[in-house]
Each structure stands twice: as C-alpha cells, then as structure tokens.
Design a protein around this motif. Sequence first.
Motif, short mmCIF file in Angstrom:
data_model
loop_
_atom_site.label_atom_id
_atom_site.label_comp_id
_atom_site.label_asym_id
_atom_site.label_seq_id
_atom_site.Cartn_x
_atom_site.Cartn_y
_atom_site.Cartn_z
N ASP A 147 0.81 -1.22 0.00
CA ASP A 147 0.00 0.00 0.00
C ASP A 147 0.85 1.27 0.00
N ILE A 148 2.13 1.16 -0.29
CA ILE A 148 3.01 2.33 -0.35
C ILE A 148 3.58 2.44 -1.76
N ASP A 149 3.43 3.63 -2.34
CA ASP A 149 3.91 3.88 -3.71
C ASP A 149 5.34 4.38 -3.73
N ALA A 150 5.71 5.16 -2.73
CA ALA A 150 7.00 5.85 -2.76
C ALA A 150 7.48 6.09 -1.34
N VAL A 151 8.77 6.38 -1.21
CA VAL A 151 9.35 6.64 0.11
C VAL A 151 10.27 7.86 0.04
N VAL A 152 10.38 8.54 1.17
CA VAL A 152 11.38 9.58 1.37
C VAL A 152 12.49 8.97 2.22
N ILE A 153 13.71 8.99 1.72
CA ILE A 153 14.85 8.39 2.41
C ILE A 153 15.69 9.50 3.01
N ALA A 154 15.71 9.58 4.33
CA ALA A 154 16.47 10.63 5.03
C ALA A 154 17.19 10.00 6.22
N LEU A 155 18.00 9.02 5.91
CA LEU A 155 18.78 8.29 6.91
C LEU A 155 20.20 8.85 6.95
N PRO A 156 21.02 8.45 7.92
CA PRO A 156 22.43 8.82 7.87
C PRO A 156 23.04 8.49 6.51
N SER A 157 23.97 9.32 6.07
CA SER A 157 24.44 9.27 4.68
C SER A 157 24.96 7.92 4.24
N HIS A 158 25.63 7.19 5.15
CA HIS A 158 26.21 5.91 4.73
C HIS A 158 25.15 4.85 4.46
N LEU A 159 23.90 5.11 4.86
CA LEU A 159 22.82 4.16 4.61
C LEU A 159 22.03 4.50 3.34
N HIS A 160 22.35 5.61 2.72
CA HIS A 160 21.57 6.04 1.56
C HIS A 160 21.60 5.03 0.42
N ALA A 161 22.78 4.57 0.05
CA ALA A 161 22.90 3.74 -1.14
C ALA A 161 22.16 2.41 -0.98
N ASP A 162 22.41 1.69 0.12
CA ASP A 162 21.75 0.40 0.31
C ASP A 162 20.24 0.56 0.38
N THR A 163 19.77 1.61 1.07
CA THR A 163 18.33 1.80 1.21
C THR A 163 17.70 2.20 -0.12
N ALA A 164 18.38 3.05 -0.88
CA ALA A 164 17.85 3.45 -2.18
C ALA A 164 17.78 2.25 -3.13
N CYS A 165 18.80 1.41 -3.11
CA CYS A 165 18.79 0.21 -3.95
C CYS A 165 17.66 -0.74 -3.54
N ALA A 166 17.43 -0.85 -2.22
CA ALA A 166 16.35 -1.70 -1.74
C ALA A 166 14.99 -1.13 -2.15
N ALA A 167 14.85 0.18 -2.10
CA ALA A 167 13.59 0.80 -2.52
C ALA A 167 13.33 0.56 -4.00
N ALA A 168 14.38 0.71 -4.82
CA ALA A 168 14.23 0.45 -6.26
C ALA A 168 13.85 -1.00 -6.51
N ALA A 169 14.52 -1.92 -5.80
CA ALA A 169 14.21 -3.34 -5.98
C ALA A 169 12.78 -3.65 -5.58
N ALA A 170 12.24 -2.89 -4.61
CA ALA A 170 10.85 -3.10 -4.18
C ALA A 170 9.85 -2.40 -5.07
N GLY A 171 10.36 -1.70 -6.11
CA GLY A 171 9.46 -1.01 -7.03
C GLY A 171 8.90 0.29 -6.51
N LYS A 172 9.58 0.89 -5.53
CA LYS A 172 9.10 2.14 -4.94
C LYS A 172 9.85 3.33 -5.55
N ASP A 173 9.10 4.32 -5.99
CA ASP A 173 9.73 5.59 -6.30
C ASP A 173 10.33 6.15 -5.01
#
Length: 306
Positions: free
Chosen positions: A62-88
């Motif tokens: 039920d979620i289309d998209a996410v805002v990622i505002a984590l500590p900088s070193h977590l940005h890449a892994d979280t962004a890749c996970a969001a893309a893999a989950a099909g989330k903008d």
Amino acid sequence: MRLGLLGCGAVVRYCHLPALLRIPSVTLVAAADPDESALAAVRARVPIETFQRAESVLERADIDAVVIALPSHLHADTACAAAAAGKDFYLEKPVATTAADAARVVDAVARARVKAVVGFNRRLNPLYEQARGILHGGRLGLVRGVQTAFCEPPPPTGLPGWKRSRATGGGALLDLASHHVDLLRWCLDDGVATVRASVVSEASEGDKVSIELTMRGGVLAQGIFSFRAGFSDYLDFTCEAGTLRVDRHRARLSLQVRRRGYGLRAVEVAPTPAVAAWWLRRLVRPSEDPSYFRAMRAFAEPQCGY
C-alpha cells in the motif's frame, strides 16, 4: 501518492513532514526509524504506523513511494532496496558516501525504472530561481568567477555521532558543499572539469573544507564549508558587468552593476511573488525555507509546474 518515511530525524520532522502534510495528494502511510523517540515525535504529528526497520515499510503493497532521510552511509543500500521493491523515492543528498555506491544507486534505478529524485531542494527555492533568471537574462554578461560559503555550527548538543565520521556522514564536503556544487552546475548550466580541495579535521572528521572548481566553460569557483564557523550560506557571482550575491539567510539578492565612469552601483531587486510570499511567512517562522515544500510537491505532483 501513498508515502512512507525512511528516517525520522530532525530534517524530516522540521522540514519534510510539515511540507508533506500540506500536500493534499499525499497520504502518509508508515514510517521507519531505529530511534523510538523519533518515531514518537512523528506519531505526535500524524497517526501512522511506525517500524524500526526500513524493510517493514518497503515490503508494504500500500506504499507507492518513500522519502529516504537516513544517515548518509545508509543512503545507497536503502535506495537500492527501494528500487528493488518497485518504490519511487526521494533521496536526501548526498546520494552516497562513495562514488561506487552512487553508481550502484544509478544502476538500480535504471534497472527498476522507478522515479528517483535527489534532495537538492535549493533548486526550488524561489530566491535561487530568481538569481538564475538574472544570470541567464544577460544583464550582467558572462559569469567570470564565483565565491561561496556554507557554514553551519553544530547545535549545543554537538553533531550527531554519524555526522562526526567521514565514513558515515561525509563531513562538511558531502553534507554542506554538495548543495553549492549542485547550485553551481544548475545556475551556470555547466559541469565541473577540475577539482582541488583541502579537508581539515578539528572537532570531527572533515569538518572544515575549501574547494576550487574549474567549470567546463572556464568559470573558476571557490568555496569554504565548515561545521566550525558561524552561520553563512551565500554565493557571489562576479560577472562582466556587475555582481550578484544570493544570501539564503537574508532571503535577499544583492545586485551591483557598472556605474557611468568608474565602479559599481547597487540596484534594488524587486522580489518575485514567490519570494515575497516567503518573506511574509518568515515573519511568523524566521527559519522557513519554501524549497522543502516545493521539492516534496514536485516529487508527488510533477505536473505542478515548478
């Protein structure tokens, strides 16, 4: 847009969340943060489900998209996970703390074909939009050089632990300078050709930085960025026929043009309607920055026309 928040730190609570709550087309569904007190602060503003793991939000249908505002070193892994989950996703800058990780994010977005935005919100601040219009309007001629400074002293409690390390926060170079490098590229419509930098560590890793950039078109830009100096955030453009200063803290443009004979004269710059509206809001909230609302809305409603 049904939205999830990944990270509920200060920038989300004071900037992103208030902006998102003003956008009728956005429905906040869930949030994640390992800090329960941060989650509690979000729940106090909006009654949504909260989790301590980002995966708990990304796996929801039920979620289309996410805002990622984590500590900088977590940005890449979280962004890749969001893309893999099909989330903008809207990813706070910097994209990552290494070039290799940034490339991973770009590749993940291309493979998943999701919409991804990096949080360089200053491009949507009406003051910078007006400045860019003046620079491209021809009155000042060609830009010959730029000097910039962006300094943010830490709060009384000190920098958070993750910002004190280059590996996890990126220091002043990634945290502060990245905004101005992006603005230079945008204002000048040009890329960076060469870079020289000096990074100094005093109270934390990389907390003082000076940079010298040569743009592909030949413009030289110099900047200082620091967690060890008083507040400043400006760009000075030196042009053929005058100078233009953009000062975010004053919310003002300072324009000087050639006078007859010798020297420069100050020219009053009338605010655009969007800048004037910002001035009015600053009477109530002096730290108000309209670019967060405009950036969130542009992400949720690309047709809004910014």
